[in-house]
Design a protein around this motif. Structure first.
Motif, PDB file in Angstrom:
ATOM      1  N   PHE A 136      42.414  23.006  38.797  1.00 22.12           N
ATOM      2  CA  PHE A 136      43.647  22.967  39.574  1.00 22.12           C
ATOM      3  C   PHE A 136      43.378  22.865  41.084  1.00 22.12           C
ATOM      4  CE2 PHE A 136      47.872  24.559  40.940  1.00 22.12           C
ATOM      5  CZ  PHE A 136      48.685  23.808  40.097  1.00 22.12           C
ATOM      6  N   PHE A 137      42.113  22.960  41.478  1.00 18.40           N
ATOM      7  CA  PHE A 137      41.774  23.067  42.898  1.00 18.40           C
ATOM      8  C   PHE A 137      42.171  21.829  43.696  1.00 18.40           C
ATOM      9  CE2 PHE A 137      38.930  23.653  46.595  1.00 18.40           C
ATOM     10  CZ  PHE A 137      39.246  24.966  46.909  1.00 18.40           C
ATOM     11  N   GLU A 138      42.161  20.667  43.073  1.00 22.01           N
ATOM     12  CA  GLU A 138      42.585  19.455  43.782  1.00 22.01           C
ATOM     13  C   GLU A 138      44.051  19.532  44.184  1.00 22.01           C
ATOM     14  OE1 GLU A 138      41.748  15.842  41.766  1.00 22.01           O
ATOM     15  OE2 GLU A 138      39.575  16.144  41.723  1.00 22.01           O
ATOM     16  N   THR A 139      44.824  20.206  43.355  1.00 17.03           N
ATOM     17  CA  THR A 139      46.247  20.379  43.643  1.00 17.03           C
ATOM     18  C   THR A 139      46.483  21.492  44.653  1.00 17.03           C
ATOM     19  OG1 THR A 139      46.872  19.611  41.441  1.00 17.03           O
ATOM     20  CG2 THR A 139      48.470  20.994  42.605  1.00 17.03           C
ATOM     21  N   TYR A 140      45.701  22.556  44.527  1.00 13.09           N
ATOM     22  CA  TYR A 140      45.908  23.763  45.343  1.00 13.09           C
ATOM     23  C   TYR A 140      44.551  24.250  45.863  1.00 13.09           C
ATOM     24  CZ  TYR A 140      47.438  28.539  46.485  1.00 13.09           C
ATOM     25  OH  TYR A 140      47.713  29.724  47.127  1.00 13.09           O
ATOM     26  N   PRO A 141      44.052  23.673  46.958  1.00  8.28           N
ATOM     27  CA  PRO A 141      42.700  23.969  47.457  1.00  8.28           C
ATOM     28  C   PRO A 141      42.631  25.217  48.334  1.00  8.28           C
ATOM     29  CG  PRO A 141      43.681  22.260  48.789  1.00  8.28           C
ATOM     30  CD  PRO A 141      44.691  22.576  47.723  1.00  8.28           C
ATOM     31  N   VAL A 142      43.072  26.345  47.785  1.00  8.99           N
ATOM     32  CA  VAL A 142      43.051  27.622  48.507  1.00  8.99           C
ATOM     33  C   VAL A 142      42.282  28.620  47.641  1.00  8.99           C
ATOM     34  CG1 VAL A 142      44.415  29.422  49.617  1.00  8.99           C
ATOM     35  CG2 VAL A 142      45.301  27.081  49.524  1.00  8.99           C
ATOM     36  N   SER A 143      41.011  28.820  47.941  1.00  9.90           N
ATOM     37  CA  SER A 143      40.175  29.666  47.096  1.00  9.90           C
ATOM     38  C   SER A 143      40.529  31.145  47.250  1.00  9.90           C
ATOM     39  CB  SER A 143      38.694  29.447  47.422  1.00  9.90           C
ATOM     40  OG  SER A 143      38.425  29.773  48.773  1.00  9.90           O
ATOM     41  N   PHE A 144      40.353  31.894  46.167  1.00 10.34           N
ATOM     42  CA  PHE A 144      40.627  33.332  46.205  1.00 10.34           C
ATOM     43  C   PHE A 144      39.824  34.045  45.122  1.00 10.34           C
ATOM     44  CE2 PHE A 144      43.995  31.593  43.395  1.00 10.34           C
ATOM     45  CZ  PHE A 144      43.811  32.374  42.259  1.00 10.34           C
ATOM     46  N   LYS A 145      39.783  35.347  45.242  1.00  7.29           N
ATOM     47  CA  LYS A 145      39.183  36.203  44.224  1.00  7.29           C
ATOM     48  C   LYS A 145      40.262  37.140  43.710  1.00  7.29           C
ATOM     49  CE  LYS A 145      35.363  39.477  43.457  1.00  7.29           C
ATOM     50  NZ  LYS A 145      34.213  40.176  44.109  1.00  7.29           N
ATOM     51  N   ALA A 146      40.409  37.199  42.386  1.00  5.83           N
ATOM     52  CA  ALA A 146      41.363  38.101  41.748  1.00  5.83           C
ATOM     53  C   ALA A 146      40.588  39.183  41.008  1.00  5.83           C
ATOM     54  CB  ALA A 146      42.265  37.340  40.782  1.00  5.83           C
ATOM     55  N   GLU A 147      40.904  40.443  41.284  1.00  7.12           N
ATOM     56  CA  GLU A 147      40.202  41.573  40.668  1.00  7.12           C
ATOM     57  C   GLU A 147      41.201  42.481  39.955  1.00  7.12           C
ATOM     58  OE1 GLU A 147      36.743  42.932  43.454  1.00  7.12           O
ATOM     59  OE2 GLU A 147      38.411  42.295  44.726  1.00  7.12           O
ATOM     60  N   PHE A 148      40.833  42.879  38.741  1.00 10.19           N
ATOM     61  CA  PHE A 148      41.702  43.693  37.896  1.00 10.19           C
ATOM     62  C   PHE A 148      40.972  44.981  37.511  1.00 10.19           C
ATOM     63  CE2 PHE A 148      42.545  39.244  37.317  1.00 10.19           C
ATOM     64  CZ  PHE A 148      43.906  39.101  37.067  1.00 10.19           C
ATOM     65  N   THR A 149      41.668  46.105  37.584  1.00  4.71           N
ATOM     66  CA  THR A 149      41.120  47.372  37.099  1.00  4.71           C
ATOM     67  C   THR A 149      42.135  48.023  36.171  1.00  4.71           C
ATOM     68  OG1 THR A 149      39.853  47.723  39.137  1.00  4.71           O
ATOM     69  CG2 THR A 149      40.201  49.634  37.725  1.00  4.71           C
ATOM     70  N   PHE A 150      41.701  48.322  34.958  1.00  6.95           N
ATOM     71  CA  PHE A 150      42.543  48.955  33.956  1.00  6.95           C
ATOM     72  C   PHE A 150      41.945  50.320  33.631  1.00  6.95           C
ATOM     73  CE2 PHE A 150      42.547  44.359  33.356  1.00  6.95           C
ATOM     74  CZ  PHE A 150      43.898  44.068  33.441  1.00  6.95           C
ATOM     75  N   THR A 151      42.708  51.377  33.879  1.00  9.43           N
ATOM     76  CA  THR A 151      42.228  52.735  33.672  1.00  9.43           C
ATOM     77  C   THR A 151      43.112  53.441  32.666  1.00  9.43           C
ATOM     78  OG1 THR A 151      41.452  52.827  35.971  1.00  9.43           O
ATOM     79  CG2 THR A 151      41.672  54.918  34.790  1.00  9.43           C
ATOM     80  N   LEU A 152      42.558  53.743  31.501  1.00  5.08           N
ATOM     81  CA  LEU A 152      43.292  54.430  30.447  1.00  5.08           C
ATOM     82  C   LEU A 152      42.890  55.902  30.434  1.00  5.08           C
ATOM     83  CD1 LEU A 152      45.343  53.563  28.231  1.00  5.08           C
ATOM     84  CD2 LEU A 152      43.432  53.606  26.613  1.00  5.08           C
ATOM     85  N   SER A 153      43.880  56.785  30.458  1.00  3.97           N
ATOM     86  CA  SER A 153      43.636  58.224  30.446  1.00  3.97           C
ATOM     87  C   SER A 153      44.722  58.905  29.632  1.00  3.97           C
ATOM     88  CB  SER A 153      43.634  58.780  31.878  1.00  3.97           C
ATOM     89  OG  SER A 153      44.951  58.766  32.410  1.00  3.97           O
ATOM     90  N   ASP A 154      44.719  60.213  29.609  1.00  2.11           N
ATOM     91  CA  ASP A 154      45.772  60.951  28.914  1.00  2.11           C
ATOM     92  C   ASP A 154      47.134  60.691  29.543  1.00  2.11           C
ATOM     93  OD1 ASP A 154      43.993  62.156  27.119  1.00  2.11           O
ATOM     94  OD2 ASP A 154      43.538  63.767  28.524  1.00  2.11           O
ATOM     95  N   ASP A 155      47.149  60.176  30.756  1.00  2.09           N
ATOM     96  CA  ASP A 155      48.402  59.900  31.462  1.00  2.09           C
ATOM     97  C   ASP A 155      48.929  58.492  31.212  1.00  2.09           C
ATOM     98  OD1 ASP A 155      48.403  62.436  32.654  1.00  2.09           O
ATOM     99  OD2 ASP A 155      47.084  61.754  34.263  1.00  2.09           O
ATOM    100  N   GLY A 156      48.198  57.681  30.436  1.00  3.02           N
ATOM    101  CA  GLY A 156      48.627  56.324  30.164  1.00  3.02           C
ATOM    102  C   GLY A 156      47.695  55.294  30.776  1.00  3.02           C
ATOM    103  N   LEU A 157      48.226  54.101  31.023  1.00  4.37           N
ATOM    104  CA  LEU A 157      47.438  52.996  31.564  1.00  4.37           C
ATOM    105  C   LEU A 157      47.804  52.762  33.024  1.00  4.37           C
ATOM    106  CD1 LEU A 157      45.450  50.583  30.985  1.00  4.37           C
ATOM    107  CD2 LEU A 157      47.517  49.201  30.621  1.00  4.37           C
ATOM    108  N   GLU A 158      46.817  52.865  33.890  1.00  9.01           N
ATOM    109  CA  GLU A 158      46.996  52.505  35.292  1.00  9.01           C
ATOM    110  C   GLU A 158      46.350  51.147  35.534  1.00  9.01           C
ATOM    111  OE1 GLU A 158      46.250  55.629  38.225  1.00  9.01           O
ATOM    112  OE2 GLU A 158      46.146  57.063  36.567  1.00  9.01           O
ATOM    113  N   TYR A 159      47.069  50.314  36.259  1.00  6.99           N
ATOM    114  CA  TYR A 159      46.660  48.927  36.472  1.00  6.99           C
ATOM    115  C   TYR A 159      46.652  48.646  37.975  1.00  6.99           C
ATOM    116  CZ  TYR A 159      47.911  43.891  36.927  1.00  6.99           C
ATOM    117  OH  TYR A 159      48.002  42.577  37.294  1.00  6.99           O
TER     118      TYR A 159
END
Length: 333
Positions: A136-159
């Protein structure tokens, strides 16, 4: 109580199975870092839409209607146009209404960074590097980094989701989660017993092509049902109800998010989001498929092209090297 973060083979693809107390979740890097399954096993609650019979290829055909997908850019861009302060980009028209919809991040195979247990927390981290190697870079030449953290505990899922502009251009920042909640969400539940509470504000008027007109609508009884928690979110068509997000209350405490309740049993799915999410879009795929989507969005539909102030539309740009993080939490009660 057990706590684990196990790398598993999910139908030939690498995934992470998280366990923490009564909760279980599966994070799928191969499907845009989607949380394709989350369960409260003690209370027989299957939180997200999940279909064990689907192959990986089946999921890839419609990644936005299963699990917890992350969309960049959110919802629609009118006529595929993306206006940024230093450029104008033209995206393909992949929406029957003549717009571009949902972007591409949720369709990419992401990289698993780590899977580990830290005390009573099971944590998975993934990332995606968007650069010239992406088709898709030819259409949208704006580079980026996407980072995801998923934390599961007794309190549920934190994202937590972080985007960093790695280009030398201005990067439009808008995202949402196309969160697919089961209705009913228990094995023996009934869709008629489903109720949805969202503290909503003014409602946006949409054109026939599902683009904001700039006008606000007077709230109807249907709209007020979100505020009273009496909205039945399935078995009738909810086609893009779009609201400003407001703070409400839950059990006597401030609450910013959405709550799905099984009125027959009192079981609840609570979905909290940070205040970067200024809008809610509610959609249920005609209401006959056993799920509904309360979608938190950081900007309004077509925000880059809307002739309204950024503080109203939620429009935001990241300068080169700049990062931004949003957070959410999902749990049962």
């Amino acid at each position: 109580m057990s706590y684990s973060a196990e790398i598993i083979d999910y139908k030939g693809k690498e995934a992470v199975a998280l366990t923490a107390g009564k909760y279980k979740a599966i994070v799928a890097p191969f499907l845009g870092s989607n949380v394709i399954r989350m369960q409260d096993v003690e209370n027989d609650i299957e939180i997200f839409r999940y279909d064990e019979s689907l192959s990986v290829e089946d999921l890839k055909k419609s990644p936005e209607v299963y699990g917890l997908p992350t969309l960049y850019l959110p919802n629609r861009l009118a006529n595929g146009v993306l206006k940024v302060s230093d450029a104008t980009y033209h995206f393909p028209l992949n929406d029957p209404l003549g717009n571009h919809i949902h972007g591409f991040l949720h369709k990419r195979e992401h990289t698993l960074v780590s899977a580990a247990v830290d005390g009573k927390k099971a944590i998975a981290k993934t990332e995606y590097i968007y650069d010239k190697n992406d088709e898709f870079f030819e259409t949208y030449p704006v580079s980026f980094k996407a980072e995801f953290t998923f934390t599961l505990s007794d309190d549920g899922l934190e994202y937590a989701f972080t985007m960093t502009n790695t280009s030398d251009k201005q990067m439009p920042y808008g995202m949402c989660n196309h969160t697919t909640i089961n209705g009913p969400f228990t094995k023996d539940g009934n869709g008629l017993d489903m109720r949805l509470y969202i503290p909503v504000g003014e409602k946006w008027e949409l054109s026939k092509s599902c683009i904001p007109t700039g006008d606000m609508l007077v709230q109807t009884n249907h709209d007020r049902q979100y505020l009273t928690g009496s909205q039945v979110p399935v078995l009738h068509d909810i086609d893009n109800d779009v609201f400003f997000a407001e703070e409400g209350s839950l059990d006597g405490k401030p609450f910013y998010g959405a709550v799905a309740t099984d009125a027959a049993t009192g079981k609840r799915i609570c979905y909290e989001v940070c205040k970067d999410f200024k809008f809610w879009v509610v959609w249920n795929d005609h209401g006959d498929k056993g799920y509904f989507c309360p979608e938190p969005c950081t900007w309004i539909i077509d925000a880059p092209n809307q002739p309204i102030p950024a503080e109203e539309s939620g429009y935001k740009e990241l300068a080169p090297g700049e990062s931004h993080t949003v957070t959410e939490k999902i749990y049962t009660a």
